[in-house]
Design an enzyme around this catalytic site. Structure first.
Site, PDB file in Angstrom:
ATOM      1  N   SER A  52       0.871  -1.183   0.000  1.00  0.00           N
ATOM      2  CA  SER A  52       0.000   0.000   0.000  1.00  0.00           C
ATOM      3  C   SER A  52       0.904   1.227   0.000  1.00  0.00           C
ATOM      4  CB  SER A  52      -0.850   0.011   1.284  1.00  0.00           C
ATOM      5  OG  SER A  52      -1.391   1.298   1.513  1.00  0.00           O
ATOM      6  N   TYR A 102      -2.631  -0.840  10.489  1.00  0.00           N
ATOM      7  CA  TYR A 102      -2.569  -1.067   9.039  1.00  0.00           C
ATOM      8  C   TYR A 102      -1.249  -0.535   8.464  1.00  0.00           C
ATOM      9  CZ  TYR A 102      -4.071  -1.071   4.127  1.00  0.00           C
ATOM     10  OH  TYR A 102      -4.171  -1.282   2.762  1.00  0.00           O
TER      11      TYR A 102
HETATM   12  P1  NAP Z   1     -11.414  -6.141   0.013  1.00  0.00           P
HETATM   13  O1  NAP Z   1     -12.278  -5.955  -1.182  1.00  0.00           O
HETATM   14  O2  NAP Z   1     -11.972  -5.926   1.364  1.00  0.00           O
HETATM   15  O3  NAP Z   1     -10.793  -7.608  -0.081  1.00  0.00           O
HETATM   16  C1  NAP Z   1     -10.052  -8.161   0.967  1.00  0.00           C
HETATM   17  C2  NAP Z   1      -9.889  -9.634   0.696  1.00  0.00           C
HETATM   18  O4  NAP Z   1      -9.066 -10.211   1.718  1.00  0.00           O
HETATM   19  C3  NAP Z   1     -11.203 -10.396   0.690  1.00  0.00           C
HETATM   20  O5  NAP Z   1     -11.180 -11.302  -0.388  1.00  0.00           O
HETATM   21  C4  NAP Z   1     -11.182 -11.166   2.009  1.00  0.00           C
HETATM   22  O6  NAP Z   1     -11.860 -12.405   1.945  1.00  0.00           O
HETATM   23  C5  NAP Z   1      -9.691 -11.398   2.151  1.00  0.00           C
HETATM   24  N1  NAP Z   1      -9.300 -11.749   3.501  1.00  0.00           N
HETATM   25  C6  NAP Z   1      -9.462 -11.029   4.644  1.00  0.00           C
HETATM   26  N2  NAP Z   1      -8.955 -11.700   5.686  1.00  0.00           N
HETATM   27  C7  NAP Z   1      -8.480 -12.873   5.196  1.00  0.00           C
HETATM   28  C8  NAP Z   1      -7.850 -13.997   5.776  1.00  0.00           C
HETATM   29  N3  NAP Z   1      -7.600 -14.060   7.096  1.00  0.00           N
HETATM   30  N4  NAP Z   1      -7.496 -15.027   4.968  1.00  0.00           N
HETATM   31  C9  NAP Z   1      -7.752 -14.982   3.644  1.00  0.00           C
HETATM   32  N5  NAP Z   1      -8.341 -13.952   3.043  1.00  0.00           N
HETATM   33  C10 NAP Z   1      -8.709 -12.905   3.814  1.00  0.00           C
HETATM   34  O7  NAP Z   1     -10.136  -5.187  -0.052  1.00  0.00           O
HETATM   35  P2  NAP Z   1      -9.128  -4.793  -1.245  1.00  0.00           P
HETATM   36  O8  NAP Z   1      -9.142  -3.325  -1.346  1.00  0.00           O
HETATM   37  O9  NAP Z   1      -9.355  -5.615  -2.447  1.00  0.00           O
HETATM   38  O10 NAP Z   1      -7.729  -5.186  -0.555  1.00  0.00           O
HETATM   39  C11 NAP Z   1      -6.859  -6.157  -1.087  1.00  0.00           C
HETATM   40  C12 NAP Z   1      -5.426  -5.792  -0.704  1.00  0.00           C
HETATM   41  O11 NAP Z   1      -5.086  -4.528  -1.285  1.00  0.00           O
HETATM   42  C13 NAP Z   1      -5.215  -5.641   0.803  1.00  0.00           C
HETATM   43  O12 NAP Z   1      -3.953  -6.183   1.153  1.00  0.00           O
HETATM   44  C14 NAP Z   1      -5.199  -4.120   0.996  1.00  0.00           C
HETATM   45  O13 NAP Z   1      -4.457  -3.748   2.119  1.00  0.00           O
HETATM   46  C15 NAP Z   1      -4.538  -3.695  -0.303  1.00  0.00           C
HETATM   47  N6  NAP Z   1      -4.771  -2.282  -0.627  1.00  0.00           N
HETATM   48  C16 NAP Z   1      -5.999  -1.829  -0.999  1.00  0.00           C
HETATM   49  C17 NAP Z   1      -6.153  -0.481  -1.302  1.00  0.00           C
HETATM   50  C18 NAP Z   1      -7.465   0.097  -1.740  1.00  0.00           C
HETATM   51  O14 NAP Z   1      -7.542   1.306  -1.946  1.00  0.00           O
HETATM   52  N7  NAP Z   1      -8.518  -0.697  -1.940  1.00  0.00           N
HETATM   53  C19 NAP Z   1      -5.072   0.384  -1.226  1.00  0.00           C
HETATM   54  C20 NAP Z   1      -3.836  -0.103  -0.833  1.00  0.00           C
HETATM   55  C21 NAP Z   1      -3.687  -1.439  -0.541  1.00  0.00           C
HETATM   56  P3  NAP Z   1     -13.388 -12.606   2.462  1.00  0.00           P
HETATM   57  O15 NAP Z   1     -14.239 -11.677   1.620  1.00  0.00           O
HETATM   58  O16 NAP Z   1     -13.683 -14.052   2.232  1.00  0.00           O
HETATM   59  O17 NAP Z   1     -13.388 -12.180   3.910  1.00  0.00           O
END
Ligand code: NAP
Length: 279
Positions: A164, A177
Site C-alpha cells: 500500500s 494497518y
Molecule cells: P477487500 O475488497 O476488502 O478484499 C479483501 C480480501 O481479503 C477479501 O477477499 C477477504 O476475503 C480477504 N481476507 C481477509 N482476511 C483474510 C484472511 N484471514 N485469509 C484470507 N483472506 C482474507 O479489499 P481490497 O481493497 O481488495 O484489498 C486487497 C489488498 O489490497 C489488501 O492487502 C489491501 O491492504 C490492499 N490495498 C488496498 C487499497 C485500496 O484502496 N482498496 C489500497 C492499498 C492497498 P473474504 O471476503 O472471504 O473475507
C-alpha cells in the site's frame, strides 16, 4: 508453444502467463478478484483463495474458467499456518506446482491509538503481515523444489506482495494497518534478497486509493470522492483492474529482471500533492 521468451523475446500479451499456475489470496473481492481474473485472462490456471465469501469466490472461478483455463476456490485463513500449508499442498496436488503467489489478502480495523485494542492491532498484523510471510514461505519451498522450467518461465517462481502507499505514508487512526504495510515493505525486500539466488523473484505492488469494499466510505459519496481526489494528482480513483494489470505484467517474463521492487500504482498519491501549490 514456448511462452517464456527464454530466447529473450517477450511473450504475447494474451498469453503472458500461459501454462503457469497462480494462487491469489483474498481473491473473492476487490483487488484480489480483479487480479485472479486478470491472471486467468492471460493464460494462468488460478486458485481463488477466500476466507468467508464462498459464493463470491465461486463466481470468480466461473469467470476465470470462461477463458479456457482451470480454476478452483479454496477456503483458508492466511494467518493460519496449517491452513496455508494445506492450501499450497492441495494446489501442488491439483495443478502440479505453483509459479505465482499473489499475497493480497488484507483488512483494516481502524481506531485512534488510544482506543485501539490489542485484538485490533494483532488481527491486522496477523492477516496483513504474518499472512504474507506464511504464503511466501510455502510458495518458496515449492519454487526451490522444482527450480526453473525454461518452457514455462525464466524464473523458478514469482511472489507478489500486495502492499500500500501506507508502507511509506504514515496514516493517523490506522497505526495497525500502516505498520503492517511498512512490515510488508521489509518482508518483500529481505525475501527478494534471500531468494534471488534461487531465481525466485519477489516484488510488491503498492496501490493508492482503489475503489473496493475495504475503503467504501472514502469514495461512495460525491463529497468523500472530492476529498479523496485532492490527494491524487491524476484526479481519478483507481479501479481494481489498474492493479491487476500491473500484477500480471510483474509476474510475467516481461519483468524478469525486476527483483525486490515496489511498483506504486497510485495516480501520483506518493508525490506529496500538498506541495503542488504550497511549500
Ligand atoms: P477487500 O475488497 O476488502 O478484499 C479483501 C480480501 O481479503 C477479501 O477477499 C477477504 O476475503 C480477504 N481476507 C481477509 N482476511 C483474510 C484472511 N484471514 N485469509 C484470507 N483472506 C482474507 O479489499 P481490497 O481493497 O481488495 O484489498 C486487497 C489488498 O489490497 C489488501 O492487502 C489491501 O491492504 C490492499 N490495498 C488496498 C487499497 C485500496 O484502496 N482498496 C489500497 C492499498 C492497498 P473474504 O471476503 O472471504 O473475507
Amino acid at each position: 508453444m514456448e511462452n517464456s521468451g527464454s530466447d529473450g523475446r517477450p511473450p504475447f500479451a494474451h498469453q503472458l502467463l500461459k501454462g503457469q499456475k497462480a494462487l491469489v489470496t483474498g481473491a473473492n473481492s476487490g483487488i484480489g478478484k480483479a487480479t485472479a481474473i486478470g491472471l486467468g485472462r492471460v493464460g494462468a490456471d488460478v486458485v481463488v483463495n477466500y476466507v468467508a465469501g464462498r459464493d463470491a469466490a465461486e463466481e470468480v472461478v466461473r469467470e476465470i474458467e470462461s477463458f479456457g483455463v482451470r480454476a478452483y476456490a479454496h477456503e483458508a485463513d492466511v494467518s493460519r499456518e496449517d491452513e496455508v500449508a494445506d492450501m499450497v499442498s492441495r494446489m501442488v496436488g491439483e495443478f502440479g506446482t505453483i509459479d505465482v503467489m499473489v499475497a493480497n489478502a488484507g483488512l483494516q480495523r481502524d481506531a485512534a491509538l488510544v482506543d485501539m485494542t490489542l485484538e485490533q492491532w494483532q488481527k491486522v498484523l496477523d492477516v496483513n503481515l504474518t499472512g504474507q510471510f506464511l504464503c511466501a514461505r510455502e510458495a518458496a519451498k515449492e519454487f526451490m523444489r522444482r527450480g526453473v522450467v525454461p518452457e514455462v518461465s525464466r524464473s523458478a517462481g514469482k511472489i507478489v506482495c500486495m502492499s500500500s502507499v501506507h508502507q511509506i505514508i504514515p496514516w493517523s487512526g490506522h497505526v495497525n494497518y500502516a505498520s503492517s504495510k511498512g512490515g510488508v515493505q521489509m518482508l518483500m525486500g529481505t525475501l527478494a534478497q534471500e531468494l534471488a539466488p534461487y531465481r525466485i523473484r519477489v516484488n510488491a505492488v503498492a496501490p493508492g486509493a482503489i475503489r473496493t469494499p475495504i475503503n467504501r466510505s472514502a469514495w461512495d459519496t460525491p463529497e468523500a470522492e472530492a476529498d479523496l481526489l485532492r490527494l491524487i494528482p491524476y484526479r481519478r480513483v483507481g479501479d481494481p483492474e489498474d492493479i491487476a494489470n500491473v500484477v500480471a505484467a510483474l509476474a510475467s517474463d516481461l519483468f524478469d529482471y525486476v527483483v525486490g521492487t515496489t511498483i506504486y500504482v497510485d495516480g501520483g498519491m506518493t508525490l506529496f500533492p500538498g506541495f503542488a501549490t504550497g511549500g
